[in-house]
Write an enzyme that holds these catalytic residues in place. Sequence first.
Site, PDB file in Angstrom:
ATOM      1  N   SER A 227      13.217  10.879 -21.001  1.00 47.32           N
ATOM      2  CA  SER A 227      13.118   9.638 -21.774  1.00 47.32           C
ATOM      3  C   SER A 227      13.532   9.823 -23.222  1.00 47.32           C
ATOM      4  CB  SER A 227      11.661   9.149 -21.740  1.00 47.32           C
ATOM      5  OG  SER A 227      11.447   8.128 -22.704  1.00 47.32           O
TER       6      SER A 227
ATOM      7  N   TYR B 110       2.935  10.600 -23.953  1.00 44.81           N
ATOM      8  CA  TYR B 110       3.958  10.333 -22.923  1.00 44.81           C
ATOM      9  C   TYR B 110       5.243  11.095 -23.254  1.00 44.81           C
ATOM     10  CZ  TYR B 110       7.857   8.105 -20.627  1.00 44.81           C
ATOM     11  OH  TYR B 110       9.009   7.896 -19.920  1.00 44.81           O
TER      12      TYR B 110
ATOM     13  N   LYS C  20       7.179  14.373 -21.310  1.00 45.71           N
ATOM     14  CA  LYS C  20       8.579  14.336 -20.848  1.00 45.71           C
ATOM     15  C   LYS C  20       9.359  15.531 -21.394  1.00 45.71           C
ATOM     16  CE  LYS C  20       9.051  10.851 -18.118  1.00 45.71           C
ATOM     17  NZ  LYS C  20       9.390  11.091 -16.700  1.00 45.71           N
TER      18      LYS C  20
HETATM   19  C1  WQD Z   1      10.665  -2.583 -27.880  1.00 44.56           C
HETATM   20  C2  WQD Z   1      10.563  -3.090 -29.314  1.00 44.56           C
HETATM   21  C3  WQD Z   1       8.305  -3.191 -30.145  1.00 44.56           C
HETATM   22  C4  WQD Z   1       6.907  -6.329 -27.454  1.00 44.56           C
HETATM   23  C5  WQD Z   1      10.068   2.225 -24.668  1.00 44.56           C
HETATM   24  C6  WQD Z   1       9.731   1.782 -23.260  1.00 44.56           C
HETATM   25  C7  WQD Z   1       8.563   2.564 -22.727  1.00 44.56           C
HETATM   26  C8  WQD Z   1       8.861   4.031 -22.832  1.00 44.56           C
HETATM   27  C9  WQD Z   1       9.067   4.360 -24.309  1.00 44.56           C
HETATM   28  C10 WQD Z   1       9.916   5.125 -20.894  1.00 44.56           C
HETATM   29  C11 WQD Z   1       9.531  -2.301 -30.118  1.00 44.56           C
HETATM   30  C12 WQD Z   1       8.932  -4.593 -30.070  1.00 44.56           C
HETATM   31  C13 WQD Z   1       7.629  -5.353 -28.129  1.00 44.56           C
HETATM   32  C14 WQD Z   1       6.677  -7.585 -28.094  1.00 44.56           C
HETATM   33  C15 WQD Z   1       7.896  -6.822 -30.013  1.00 44.56           C
HETATM   34  N1  WQD Z   1       9.999   4.393 -22.061  1.00 44.56           N
HETATM   35  N2  WQD Z   1       8.107  -5.592 -29.383  1.00 44.56           N
HETATM   36  N3  WQD Z   1       7.180  -7.785 -29.347  1.00 44.56           N
HETATM   37  O1  WQD Z   1       8.357   0.592 -27.666  1.00 44.56           O
HETATM   38  O2  WQD Z   1      10.824   1.139 -27.391  1.00 44.56           O
HETATM   39  O3  WQD Z   1       9.093   1.807 -25.604  1.00 44.56           O
HETATM   40  O4  WQD Z   1      10.200   3.625 -24.753  1.00 44.56           O
HETATM   41  O5  WQD Z   1      10.652   6.053 -20.675  1.00 44.56           O
HETATM   42  O6  WQD Z   1       8.371   2.175 -21.384  1.00 44.56           O
HETATM   43  O7  WQD Z   1       9.367   0.448 -23.250  1.00 44.56           O
HETATM   44  O8  WQD Z   1       9.804  -0.523 -25.872  1.00 44.56           O
HETATM   45  O9  WQD Z   1       9.781  -2.799 -24.923  1.00 44.56           O
HETATM   46  O10 WQD Z   1       7.583  -1.746 -25.738  1.00 44.56           O
HETATM   47  O11 WQD Z   1       9.310  -2.488 -27.393  1.00 44.56           O
HETATM   48  O12 WQD Z   1       8.332  -7.019 -31.155  1.00 44.56           O
HETATM   49  O13 WQD Z   1       6.025  -8.525 -27.530  1.00 44.56           O
HETATM   50  O14 WQD Z   1      10.097  -4.443 -29.280  1.00 44.56           O
HETATM   51  O15 WQD Z   1       7.568  -3.041 -31.339  1.00 44.56           O
HETATM   52  O16 WQD Z   1      10.015  -2.140 -31.440  1.00 44.56           O
HETATM   53  P1  WQD Z   1       9.515   0.763 -26.765  1.00 44.56           P
HETATM   54  P2  WQD Z   1       9.055  -1.928 -25.905  1.00 44.56           P
END
Ligand code: WQD
Length: 330
Positions: free
Chosen positions: A120, A144, A148
Site C-alpha cells: 500500500s 496499518y 504493510k
Molecule cells: C481520502 C482523502 C481524507 C472522507 C487510503 C485508503 C485506505 C488505506 C490508506 C489501503 C483524505 C479526505 C475523506 C470524507 C474527506 N489504503 N476525506 N471527506 O485517507 O488516503 O486512505 O490509504 O491500502 O483504505 O482509503 O483515503 O478515502 O479515507 O480519504 O475530506 O468524507 O479524502 O481526509 O484526505 P486515505 P480516504
Amino acid sequence: MNRQIWLLTGGAGYIGAHVAAAMRRADREVLVVDDLSTGDPARVPADVELVAASVLDTTELADVMKSHRIAGVIHLAAKKAVAESVDRPLHYYQQNVHGTASVLQAMSIAGVRRLVLSSSAAVYGVPPPGPVTESTPTTPINPYGVTKLICEWLVRDAASSLGLSWIGLRYFNVAGAGDPSLGDPGVANLMQLTLQALSRGSRPQVYGRGHDTQDGSCVRDYVHVADLADAHLAAVDHLHSRDTTRAVYNVGCGRGYSVLEVLAAAQRVTGIRRPYEVVAARPVDPPSVVADPARIRADLGWSARYDLDAMVRSAWDAWQYAHTPALTAR
Ligand code: WQD
C-alpha cells in the site's frame, strides 16, 4: 498437462473478487482461500474453487498448495482500515504480519516460489512534495502502514532463502467497482462516504480546506479497482516469464484529484447536488499522495485506463445495486 493454478488469498473481498474475475477473463486458473471474516462467497466466480480457511492456518495452506498444481500465490488477505489499525494494532500485526509469515512458511513447505504481495501507498506515510516513486522514503504513520511495510521486509528477506520471485504492489487509493455485484470497498473512504451522503440527502464532508494544495483540500491518486486487478494479472504474467524478479511497484494513475474535485465528479455523475460541509481536518492527513507510475509501466507494461468520472460512475452503480431502497428515499 494440468494447467497451473494461482492461489489467491482474500479472493472473496472487494479487491480480491476483482482480481479473481480478471484472472478468469484472461483464462488463468485461480483458487481462492478466504476466511470469510469480511469476504462474501457470492463474489467468487462460479468456476473458481473457494477454500474457507485462514491464512494463519499454515498446515491447511500448505496442504492446499500441495494438493493442487499451485504456480504461485497472490496474497491479498489482510486487514486494511487505517482507523481500526490505530484502535487494534495487535490484531493488525497478527493478521497482516503473522498472516504473511504463515503464507511464506506454507510456500516453503509446498515448494511454491512465486508471490504477488498486496502492499500500500500507506508505507510512504506523509511523502515529500511531488510524485511518489518506489525510492521515496517509507515512513508509515499508522499501524496499518507499518504492517504493510513489515510484510514487504518479510518477503524480501525470505526470498533469498526460499528462492522466491516476488512482486509487491503498492496500491494508491482504490475506488470504483467492476461488476456492481462485486460490491464496494466496504471501508469508509471518500468516494463511499460522498455517495452515501448524496443518496441520503446529507452534506458531503471535506476534512479541512487549509491543506497545502491548490484548492486547500487533500489530493490523492485514485485508481479504479478494475485497473488494479489488471496490475495483478500483469504481475502474474511477469513472474511466469522471469525467474528472478524481486521488486515493488506503485499502482496509481499518476494523476491526483482533490477532495473538492471528487465531490464535483460525484455530483456530476449522480446528478444530485448538495452543498458540502467543511469539517475539522484529520489529526494527520498527507496533503498530497500521488504516484509516479513510470516503473510499473516500463517493467510490466501496465497503466491505468479509467479516469475519475468512470470510477465515480462505477461506484455509484455498485452503490445503487447494493442500496436500491435508498433510491426511493432520495
Ligand atoms: C481520502 C482523502 C481524507 C472522507 C487510503 C485508503 C485506505 C488505506 C490508506 C489501503 C483524505 C479526505 C475523506 C470524507 C474527506 N489504503 N476525506 N471527506 O485517507 O488516503 O486512505 O490509504 O491500502 O483504505 O482509503 O483515503 O478515502 O479515507 O480519504 O475530506 O468524507 O479524502 O481526509 O484526505 P486515505 P480516504
